[in-house]
Design a protein around this motif. Structure first.
Motif, PDB file in Angstrom:
ATOM      1  N   GLU A  24       0.828  -1.201   0.000  1.00  0.00           N
ATOM      2  CA  GLU A  24       0.000   0.000   0.000  1.00  0.00           C
ATOM      3  C   GLU A  24       0.864   1.253   0.000  1.00  0.00           C
ATOM      4  O   GLU A  24       0.510   2.260  -0.594  1.00  0.00           O
ATOM      5  CB  GLU A  24      -0.930  -0.009   1.221  1.00  0.00           C
ATOM      6  CG  GLU A  24      -2.019  -1.058   1.143  1.00  0.00           C
ATOM      7  CD  GLU A  24      -2.949  -0.863  -0.041  1.00  0.00           C
ATOM      8  OE1 GLU A  24      -3.345   0.286  -0.308  1.00  0.00           O
ATOM      9  OE2 GLU A  24      -3.250  -1.862  -0.700  1.00  0.00           O
ATOM     10  N   GLN A  25       2.008   1.177   0.668  1.00  0.00           N
ATOM     11  CA  GLN A  25       2.918   2.326   0.697  1.00  0.00           C
ATOM     12  C   GLN A  25       3.442   2.629  -0.703  1.00  0.00           C
ATOM     13  O   GLN A  25       3.536   3.793  -1.096  1.00  0.00           O
ATOM     14  CB  GLN A  25       4.081   2.062   1.651  1.00  0.00           C
ATOM     15  CG  GLN A  25       5.003   3.251   1.791  1.00  0.00           C
ATOM     16  CD  GLN A  25       6.112   3.005   2.793  1.00  0.00           C
ATOM     17  OE1 GLN A  25       6.166   1.945   3.411  1.00  0.00           O
ATOM     18  NE2 GLN A  25       6.978   3.962   2.956  1.00  0.00           N
ATOM     19  N   ASP A  26       3.772   1.578  -1.478  1.00  0.00           N
ATOM     20  CA  ASP A  26       4.243   1.790  -2.845  1.00  0.00           C
ATOM     21  C   ASP A  26       3.161   2.436  -3.698  1.00  0.00           C
ATOM     22  O   ASP A  26       3.436   3.331  -4.495  1.00  0.00           O
ATOM     23  CB  ASP A  26       4.668   0.467  -3.478  1.00  0.00           C
ATOM     24  CG  ASP A  26       5.914  -0.109  -2.855  1.00  0.00           C
ATOM     25  OD1 ASP A  26       6.671   0.646  -2.224  1.00  0.00           O
ATOM     26  OD2 ASP A  26       6.125  -1.337  -2.994  1.00  0.00           O
ATOM     27  N   LYS A  27       1.927   1.978  -3.529  1.00  0.00           N
ATOM     28  CA  LYS A  27       0.817   2.555  -4.287  1.00  0.00           C
ATOM     29  C   LYS A  27       0.618   4.013  -3.913  1.00  0.00           C
ATOM     30  O   LYS A  27       0.407   4.859  -4.783  1.00  0.00           O
ATOM     31  CB  LYS A  27      -0.472   1.774  -4.012  1.00  0.00           C
ATOM     32  CG  LYS A  27      -0.497   0.396  -4.599  1.00  0.00           C
ATOM     33  CD  LYS A  27      -1.803  -0.290  -4.241  1.00  0.00           C
ATOM     34  CE  LYS A  27      -1.818  -1.735  -4.653  1.00  0.00           C
ATOM     35  NZ  LYS A  27      -3.056  -2.403  -4.218  1.00  0.00           N
ATOM     36  N   ARG A  33       3.392  10.866  -6.383  1.00  0.00           N
ATOM     37  CA  ARG A  33       4.280  11.331  -7.457  1.00  0.00           C
ATOM     38  C   ARG A  33       3.477  11.760  -8.682  1.00  0.00           C
ATOM     39  O   ARG A  33       3.781  12.756  -9.328  1.00  0.00           O
ATOM     40  CB  ARG A  33       5.261  10.234  -7.862  1.00  0.00           C
ATOM     41  CG  ARG A  33       6.361  10.013  -6.886  1.00  0.00           C
ATOM     42  CD  ARG A  33       7.237   8.901  -7.383  1.00  0.00           C
ATOM     43  NE  ARG A  33       8.508   8.901  -6.723  1.00  0.00           N
ATOM     44  CZ  ARG A  33       9.491   8.058  -7.020  1.00  0.00           C
ATOM     45  NH1 ARG A  33       9.326   7.170  -7.962  1.00  0.00           N
ATOM     46  NH2 ARG A  33      10.625   8.109  -6.378  1.00  0.00           N
ATOM     47  N   ARG A  34       2.448  10.975  -9.007  1.00  0.00           N
ATOM     48  CA  ARG A  34       1.603  11.305 -10.153  1.00  0.00           C
ATOM     49  C   ARG A  34       0.912  12.661  -9.929  1.00  0.00           C
ATOM     50  O   ARG A  34       0.840  13.491 -10.840  1.00  0.00           O
ATOM     51  CB  ARG A  34       0.555  10.216 -10.366  1.00  0.00           C
ATOM     52  CG  ARG A  34      -0.274  10.392 -11.617  1.00  0.00           C
ATOM     53  CD  ARG A  34      -1.334   9.323 -11.779  1.00  0.00           C
ATOM     54  NE  ARG A  34      -0.922   7.999 -11.406  1.00  0.00           N
ATOM     55  CZ  ARG A  34      -0.317   7.134 -12.223  1.00  0.00           C
ATOM     56  NH1 ARG A  34      -0.051   7.481 -13.458  1.00  0.00           N
ATOM     57  NH2 ARG A  34       0.011   5.930 -11.791  1.00  0.00           N
ATOM     58  N   ALA A  35       0.420  12.894  -8.724  1.00  0.00           N
ATOM     59  CA  ALA A  35      -0.226  14.168  -8.405  1.00  0.00           C
ATOM     60  C   ALA A  35       0.769  15.319  -8.516  1.00  0.00           C
ATOM     61  O   ALA A  35       0.412  16.399  -9.005  1.00  0.00           O
ATOM     62  CB  ALA A  35      -0.826  14.104  -7.003  1.00  0.00           C
ATOM     63  N   GLN A  52       8.627   8.964 -15.912  1.00  0.00           N
ATOM     64  CA  GLN A  52       9.561   8.440 -14.913  1.00  0.00           C
ATOM     65  C   GLN A  52       8.874   7.555 -13.875  1.00  0.00           C
ATOM     66  O   GLN A  52       9.534   6.892 -13.105  1.00  0.00           O
ATOM     67  CB  GLN A  52      10.277   9.583 -14.206  1.00  0.00           C
ATOM     68  CG  GLN A  52      11.203  10.346 -15.122  1.00  0.00           C
ATOM     69  CD  GLN A  52      11.816  11.558 -14.441  1.00  0.00           C
ATOM     70  OE1 GLN A  52      11.517  11.846 -13.283  1.00  0.00           O
ATOM     71  NE2 GLN A  52      12.679  12.258 -15.139  1.00  0.00           N
ATOM     72  N   LEU A  53       7.546   7.580 -13.852  1.00  0.00           N
ATOM     73  CA  LEU A  53       6.823   6.767 -12.877  1.00  0.00           C
ATOM     74  C   LEU A  53       6.956   5.353 -13.241  1.00  0.00           C
ATOM     75  O   LEU A  53       6.808   4.479 -13.517  1.00  0.00           O
ATOM     76  CB  LEU A  53       5.352   7.169 -12.809  1.00  0.00           C
ATOM     77  CG  LEU A  53       5.105   8.576 -12.314  1.00  0.00           C
ATOM     78  CD1 LEU A  53       3.627   8.880 -12.357  1.00  0.00           C
ATOM     79  CD2 LEU A  53       5.613   8.784 -10.898  1.00  0.00           C
TER      80      LEU A  53
END
Length: 53
Positions: A24-27, A33-35, A52-53
């Protein structure tokens, strides 16, 4: 021969499973990052950030 096949199957399964696990932390980090990328005003810079994501 059957024993060797079973060992190979077990090893291949064991190496694939960790790659499927996403915490869940990775998600959450990826969404953050996307935001942040979406906040970039320049379209080209935003696209580079998202790649880069």
């Amino acid at each position: 021969m059957l024993k060797i096949a079973a060992i190979v199957l077990a090893l291949s399964t064991a190496t694939l499973l960790p790659g499927c696990a996403v915490s869940e932390q990775d998600k959450s980090e990826k969404e953050w990052r996307r935001a942040e990328c979406n906040r970039v005003i320049d379209q080209e810079a935003r696209e580079r950030c998202l790649k880069q994501l």
